[in-house]
Design a protein around this motif. Structure first.
Motif, PDB file in Angstrom:
ATOM      1  N   SER A  21       0.847  -1.190   0.000  1.00  0.00           N
ATOM      2  CA  SER A  21       0.000   0.000   0.000  1.00  0.00           C
ATOM      3  C   SER A  21       0.881   1.239   0.000  1.00  0.00           C
ATOM      4  N   CYS A  22       0.358   2.306  -0.594  1.00  0.00           N
ATOM      5  CA  CYS A  22       1.097   3.570  -0.652  1.00  0.00           C
ATOM      6  C   CYS A  22       0.104   4.714  -0.557  1.00  0.00           C
ATOM      7  N   ALA A  23       0.455   5.703   0.252  1.00  0.00           N
ATOM      8  CA  ALA A  23      -0.381   6.888   0.414  1.00  0.00           C
ATOM      9  C   ALA A  23       0.443   8.124   0.081  1.00  0.00           C
ATOM     10  N   ALA A  24      -0.094   8.964  -0.784  1.00  0.00           N
ATOM     11  CA  ALA A  24       0.575  10.208  -1.178  1.00  0.00           C
ATOM     12  C   ALA A  24      -0.080  11.382  -0.461  1.00  0.00           C
ATOM     13  N   ASN A  73      -8.756   7.494  -5.701  1.00  0.00           N
ATOM     14  CA  ASN A  73      -8.329   8.809  -6.174  1.00  0.00           C
ATOM     15  C   ASN A  73      -8.619   9.922  -5.165  1.00  0.00           C
ATOM     16  N   ALA A  74      -9.662   9.760  -4.401  1.00  0.00           N
ATOM     17  CA  ALA A  74     -10.017  10.780  -3.410  1.00  0.00           C
ATOM     18  C   ALA A  74      -9.008  10.812  -2.264  1.00  0.00           C
ATOM     19  N   LYS A  75      -8.436   9.649  -1.947  1.00  0.00           N
ATOM     20  CA  LYS A  75      -7.486   9.557  -0.826  1.00  0.00           C
ATOM     21  C   LYS A  75      -6.036   9.542  -1.295  1.00  0.00           C
ATOM     22  N   ASN A  76      -5.819   9.509  -2.604  1.00  0.00           N
ATOM     23  CA  ASN A  76      -4.459   9.448  -3.164  1.00  0.00           C
ATOM     24  C   ASN A  76      -3.697   8.228  -2.642  1.00  0.00           C
ATOM     25  N   THR A  77      -4.357   7.098  -2.676  1.00  0.00           N
ATOM     26  CA  THR A  77      -3.733   5.862  -2.233  1.00  0.00           C
ATOM     27  C   THR A  77      -3.768   4.824  -3.354  1.00  0.00           C
TER      28      THR A  77
END
Length: 124
Positions: A21-24, A73-77
């Protein structure tokens, strides 16, 4: 300006599964591409999978049918589900994001950012 935080990875036996997982976060206006590259010892970094323009997906031929990428797309994940793992999948996996920043000049292209990398080892 943009930070990518990765999670997941580790040691798994051949045939097993893992999820990355990756979160920007940061001064993001919009993300053009969000996904994963990998680099094995002595080899060049290669694209594994990416989501482009919010809905298009690209996969390396070597992972098609085994790896599945999804994004919020809303959470940029972005998540990468890796199934039927093989020893040749062993590598450091890097999250990447091609980002348009909120304060960048009109007409400038996206900027690429990288996560710190997470080790995936497939071994019995």
């Amino acid at each position: 300006q943009v930070q990518l935080v990765e999670s997941g990875g580790g040691l798994v036996q051949p045939g097993g599964s893992l999820r990355l997982s990756c979160a920007a976060s940061g001064t993001i206006f919009t993300i053009k591409s969000l996904g994963w590259y990998r680099q094995a010892p002595g080899k060049a970094r290669e694209l594994v999978a990416a989501v482009t323009n919010g809905d298009g997906t690209d996969y390396a031929d070597s992972v098609k049918g085994r790896f599945f990428i999804s994004s919020d797309n809303a959470k940029n994940t972005v998540d990468l589900r890796m199934n039927s793992l093989k020893p040749e999948d062993t590598a450091v996996y890097y999250c990447h994001a091609d980002v348009y920043l909120k304060d960048q000049k009109l007409g400038d292209g996206p900027r690429r950012y990288w996560g710190q990398g997470t080790q995936v080892t497939v071994s019995s």
